[in-house]
Design an enzyme around this catalytic site. Structure first.
Site, mmCIF file in Angstrom:
data_model
loop_
_atom_site.group_PDB
_atom_site.id
_atom_site.type_symbol
_atom_site.label_atom_id
_atom_site.label_comp_id
_atom_site.label_asym_id
_atom_site.label_seq_id
_atom_site.Cartn_x
_atom_site.Cartn_y
_atom_site.Cartn_z
ATOM 1 N N ILE A 208 0.855 -1.182 0.000
ATOM 2 C CA ILE A 208 0.000 0.000 0.000
ATOM 3 C C ILE A 208 0.891 1.233 0.000
ATOM 4 C CG2 ILE A 208 -1.713 1.325 1.307
ATOM 5 C CD1 ILE A 208 -2.849 -1.177 0.047
ATOM 6 N N ILE B 157 4.495 -1.452 3.221
ATOM 7 C CA ILE B 157 4.261 -0.029 3.028
ATOM 8 C C ILE B 157 5.191 0.478 1.930
ATOM 9 C CG2 ILE B 157 4.420 2.255 4.078
ATOM 10 C CD1 ILE B 157 2.065 0.599 5.093
ATOM 11 N N LYS B 158 4.602 1.040 0.882
ATOM 12 C CA LYS B 158 5.391 1.576 -0.234
ATOM 13 C C LYS B 158 5.698 3.049 -0.005
ATOM 14 C CE LYS B 158 4.711 0.561 -4.558
ATOM 15 N NZ LYS B 158 4.034 0.401 -5.873
ATOM 16 N N LEU B 159 6.968 3.372 -0.129
ATOM 17 C CA LEU B 159 7.431 4.749 0.052
ATOM 18 C C LEU B 159 8.368 5.122 -1.091
ATOM 19 C CD1 LEU B 159 8.296 4.179 3.773
ATOM 20 C CD2 LEU B 159 6.645 5.912 3.060
#
Length: 366
Positions: free
Chosen positions: A140, A176-178
């Site tokens: 996400i 978690i996509k950053l």
């Protein structure tokens, strides 16, 4: 992106699949693979049998036509704002939009808060839909507009994790996509170390970004092979490259060898390919994201897939370990015009789609 008739096919337009399944990429010798039947409601993922030596250890695919999807079985998936925006405009997902809007109305105290809460809810709802299909993880993405705000990125990530928990999904199933900015990488470091939240660092184009990610102990990085090639084709006199000289291939190879030489655990997942030669040249990389067109080409080819990358060979390279401070990171990224251009371009494009999604939700909130 092509739209399909069934709800399941449309869902595939929301996600990019990555993980493990089976497929006959190699047709002879100890690395021979076998087909594994897939129900028509499943997306596509492939890999080489883990008990055998592998040229391409893991391979995953982007969304594809129904006939390709039937060959494979999914394990993991990832989303981004652009794909969620497309799906949000499809009638099959009207119920998710309605749910997100009602959630925003209940939780927000003012217009801005309502839109923000509705956006978060929508991302989580799509993530939950995907987790019903895949047995592994979903990635996400944190809002691209927070790419230069570490604390806000950490808070948003933790909020996503708590929202998934409320839906019954453990944080081990979430990545978690950053964006691979300095702030994004440091946010990932805090999330991994202090909260045991796994991160997927995206929009990675330069070596400085990769070193900083490794030092931060992030779970996975996604260097974009094809986008790197695109930049060189557009901005230099050379318009074609042999696979071994392809700038994207050379970039990922350098990162892979550096990680394995110095024992970093961060997974390298090469992505965004422009031709099958790039894929072959990266045989042995931890993970590769491969589209159906190139999967079919590899399947139909009699040319063997050779393992070019391995931990053993990486250990033999004469490489110097780099200590990546913030000042060094910013300078090296500044000096890498390609990485600077592609990183900023990616952030801007995701931000534009986030604004479009907010406007759509705002109209429904009023």
């Amino acid at each position: 992106m092509e739209e399909f008739d069934s709800a399941v096919n449309i869902l595939r337009n929301v996600v990019k699949y990555c993980g493990l399944s089976l497929n006959p990429l190699l047709q002879s010798g100890p690395d021979h693979l076998h087909n594994q039947a897939l129900p028509s409601c499943r997306p596509i993922i492939i890999y080489l049998r883990p008990q055998t030596p592998s040229a391409i250890r893991n391979v995953d695919t982007l969304s594809s036509p129904q006939q390709s999807m039937e060959k494979y079985k999914p394990t993991d998936a990832t989303t981004n704002p652009s794909l969620i925006l497309q799906a949000a405009n499809m009638p099959q997902y009207a119920n998710l939009i309605t749910d997100a809007v009602e959630y925003g109305k209940r939780k927000g105290q003012n217009k801005k808060e309502k839109v923000s809460r509705a956006m978060d809810r929508l991302f989580v709802l799509f993530g939950c839909e995907i987790l019903k299909i895949v047995p592994g993880r979903v990635s996400i993405e944190v809002d691209a507009r927070l790419s230069f705000d570490k604390e806000a990125s950490v808070n948003k990530a933790r909020k996503f994790i708590s929202m998934f928990a409320a839906e019954g999904y453990d944080k081990e199933r979430i990545l978690i996509k950053l964006a691979s900015t300095w702030e994004g990488i440091q946010a990932a470091k805090e999330l991994e170390e202090d909260h045991c939240i796994h991160c997927n660092l995206t929009l990675l184009f330069g070596f400085a970004q990769a070193v900083a990610c490794a030092e931060a102990g992030v779970t996975l990085i996604s260097p974009f092979v094809g986008r790197i090639l695109d930049w060189y084709v557009a901005n230099t006199d050379q318009k074609s490259y042999e696979p071994e000289d392809d700038p994207g291939v050379k970039s990922v190879t350098k990162i892979y060898n550096y990680y394995k030489k110095f024992g970093y655990k961060t997974v390298v997942m090469g992505a965004s390919f422009r031709n099958s030669g790039e894929i072959r040249a990266l045989g042995g990389c931890d993970l590769l994201t491969i589209g159906p067109k190139f999967l079919e080409e590899l399947q139909n080819s009699t040319e063997p897939v050779v393992q070019h990358l391995s931990e053993a060979s990486a250990k033999k390279h004469d490489l110097e370990k780099v200590e990546m401070t913030e000042a060094k990171f910013r300078w090296e990224l500044n000096e890498d015009q390609m990485a600077t251009d592609k990183l900023s371009e990616g952030i801007r494009k995701f931000a534009v789609d986030a604004v479009k999604l907010e406007k759509m939700l705002l109209e429904k909130l009023e």
